[in-house]
Design an enzyme around this catalytic site. Sequence first.
Site, mmCIF file in Angstrom:
data_model
loop_
_atom_site.group_PDB
_atom_site.id
_atom_site.type_symbol
_atom_site.label_atom_id
_atom_site.label_comp_id
_atom_site.label_asym_id
_atom_site.label_seq_id
_atom_site.Cartn_x
_atom_site.Cartn_y
_atom_site.Cartn_z
ATOM 1 N N CYS A 267 0.797 -1.240 0.000
ATOM 2 C CA CYS A 267 0.000 0.000 0.000
ATOM 3 C C CYS A 267 0.823 1.281 0.000
ATOM 4 C CB CYS A 267 -0.933 0.001 1.195
ATOM 5 S SG CYS A 267 -1.995 -1.434 1.219
HETATM 6 C C1 UGA Z 1 -0.984 0.668 5.385
HETATM 7 C C2 UGA Z 1 -1.677 1.672 6.316
HETATM 8 O O1 UGA Z 1 -1.020 1.676 7.570
HETATM 9 C C3 UGA Z 1 -3.160 1.290 6.526
HETATM 10 O O2 UGA Z 1 -3.806 2.276 7.335
HETATM 11 C C4 UGA Z 1 -3.836 1.219 5.167
HETATM 12 O O3 UGA Z 1 -5.195 0.824 5.291
HETATM 13 C C5 UGA Z 1 -3.094 0.202 4.290
HETATM 14 O O4 UGA Z 1 -1.718 0.586 4.159
HETATM 15 C C6 UGA Z 1 -3.762 0.193 2.933
HETATM 16 O O5 UGA Z 1 -3.736 1.227 2.264
HETATM 17 O O6 UGA Z 1 -4.387 -0.804 2.584
HETATM 18 P P1 UGA Z 1 -0.011 -1.827 5.700
HETATM 19 O O7 UGA Z 1 0.362 -1.786 4.273
HETATM 20 O O8 UGA Z 1 -0.672 -3.032 6.237
HETATM 21 O O9 UGA Z 1 -1.007 -0.594 6.055
HETATM 22 O O10 UGA Z 1 1.333 -1.605 6.511
HETATM 23 P P2 UGA Z 1 1.886 -0.610 7.625
HETATM 24 O O11 UGA Z 1 1.671 -1.166 8.955
HETATM 25 O O12 UGA Z 1 1.416 0.771 7.364
HETATM 26 O O13 UGA Z 1 3.451 -0.691 7.323
HETATM 27 C C7 UGA Z 1 3.975 -0.262 6.069
HETATM 28 C C8 UGA Z 1 5.471 -0.268 6.079
HETATM 29 O O14 UGA Z 1 5.982 0.743 6.918
HETATM 30 C C9 UGA Z 1 6.116 -1.568 6.575
HETATM 31 O O15 UGA Z 1 7.178 -1.888 5.718
HETATM 32 C C10 UGA Z 1 6.619 -1.232 7.953
HETATM 33 O O16 UGA Z 1 7.740 -1.978 8.345
HETATM 34 C C11 UGA Z 1 6.991 0.226 7.765
HETATM 35 N N1 UGA Z 1 6.982 0.995 9.033
HETATM 36 C C12 UGA Z 1 5.814 1.219 9.699
HETATM 37 C C13 UGA Z 1 8.176 1.492 9.536
HETATM 38 O O17 UGA Z 1 9.269 1.304 8.940
HETATM 39 N N2 UGA Z 1 8.160 2.206 10.683
HETATM 40 C C14 UGA Z 1 7.008 2.462 11.373
HETATM 41 O O18 UGA Z 1 7.076 3.145 12.421
HETATM 42 C C15 UGA Z 1 5.812 1.938 10.862
#
Ligand code: UGA
Length: 435
Positions: A267
């Site tokens: 996403c």
């Molecule tokens: C993301 C959004 O958080 C959701 O709200 C949204 O609904 C979704 O996309 C979507 O559009 O369908 P998601 O893809 O499941 O959700 O993943 P995240 O938890 O957002 O993580 C994304 C990336 O960011 C991962 O690689 C994670 O490791 C990284 N991340 C996240 C960090 O490096 N640091 C952080 O503090 C948080």
Amino acid sequence: MKVGIVGLGFVGLSLSSVLASKGYDVVGIDVDKEKCKKIINGISPFFEPELEKILKNGLKKKLKISNNFSLINNCDFIFVTVGTPQNTNGSIDLSIIKKAISTIGKNLQKNKKKPIIFVKSTIVPGTMKKVVLPILENKSNKKAGKDFGLISNPEFLQESTAIRDTKFPHVVILGGYQTKFMKKAKKFFMKLHPDVPIIITNHQTAEIIKYANNSFLATKISFINQLSNICQKIPGANVDDIAKTIGLDPRIGKLFLNAGPGYGGSCLPKDMKALINFANISGINPTLLKAVEEVNTKQLEQIISMIKQRLGNLSSKRITILGTAFKPDTDDIRDSIAIELIKKLLKRKATITIHDPKAMKNTEKIFRNRINYAKTVGDALSKSQCAIIMTQWKQYEKLSNNKFKYMTKKIVIDCRRMLIEKQLDVDYFAIGIGK
Ligand code: UGA
């Protein structure tokens, strides 16, 4: 009340299972027959904590799964939850949603009720009015606002907490015209999520809210990643202490400030590209968004240069990657930074061994016999010259000297600072920590 859900990925299958377990009469529809077969047997096609339990519960109640679209004919509510991937130039690929909407439109002809169609898929502003609505009206020979309702209802669930987020969302967005359908939709969501704010707006605002949300999250991550690079140049500095402290400021907030190898997944990277592309064609130069992306791309280069500084030429060097899933508690490797890292290391002719508690099968589909797959962390580290922790799987927190002792060169690069508190007999480097 009968609910139809079209597209059984993370969003659609979670919603189908949660609604059915609450007693709603639900039909979940997907074009993929094999996927449907698995789900009918209570097996989730992907790993998501809590999903199978709630799916099985739903199947015992009124959850039906099918690839037959005509089953939406007697639905009151139809949720569209199909994927909207990206084209090679970064723009949004609407082909899947167009097909789904067109099939729904054809079936609407026979629907004797006046259903509401909710679009949950992420779509760039204008898509509801310019694409979805005309297709529905053309294919059904019916009029939106009179014969059926059409509402933008973007989704914010995260993989790995999909069930919790479906049950307890932080907000519900309803975009569209102020009709009787909107009133009905509001009533439904007020009952389903009594204490959750409901924002009623127009289609185009609902559409861009989703991009605003994801791009802001990406911005927070790139911000902290850039700071983590600065920290690495200040002996003794610790990016987590910074994140913890600034996170206490209510204007900033503590979440999404966990520095790492960059954001991945199906996403954030895709939505950033789609928003940048959309801004460009709208005549806006999205300088900030482009910088967020650039920081994200550079983060991977930063990891590679950390490895090269320690190992020199990477040809034939044995490198272990711990974690290939884009985040813990999922087997999803789509746009995972670990996968990109492996590709880049293979280009430099390194010998790669990987370990991941859930994503091994998916990783194998990409690399086949070009890399080695270890069943245990111990096997993955044996004879390795450098280990890189990429995904924050809980079990990696337990790594101790005992596990590292069979490495031939004990270099550990910890992209998630999981082992920072440990006294390890290794050459330890962590992203965001100044040495
Ligand atoms: C993301 C959004 O958080 C959701 O709200 C949204 O609904 C979704 O996309 C979507 O559009 O369908 P998601 O893809 O499941 O959700 O993943 P995240 O938890 O957002 O993580 C994304 C990336 O960011 C991962 O690689 C994670 O490791 C990284 N991340 C996240 C960090 O490096 N640091 C952080 O503090 C948080």
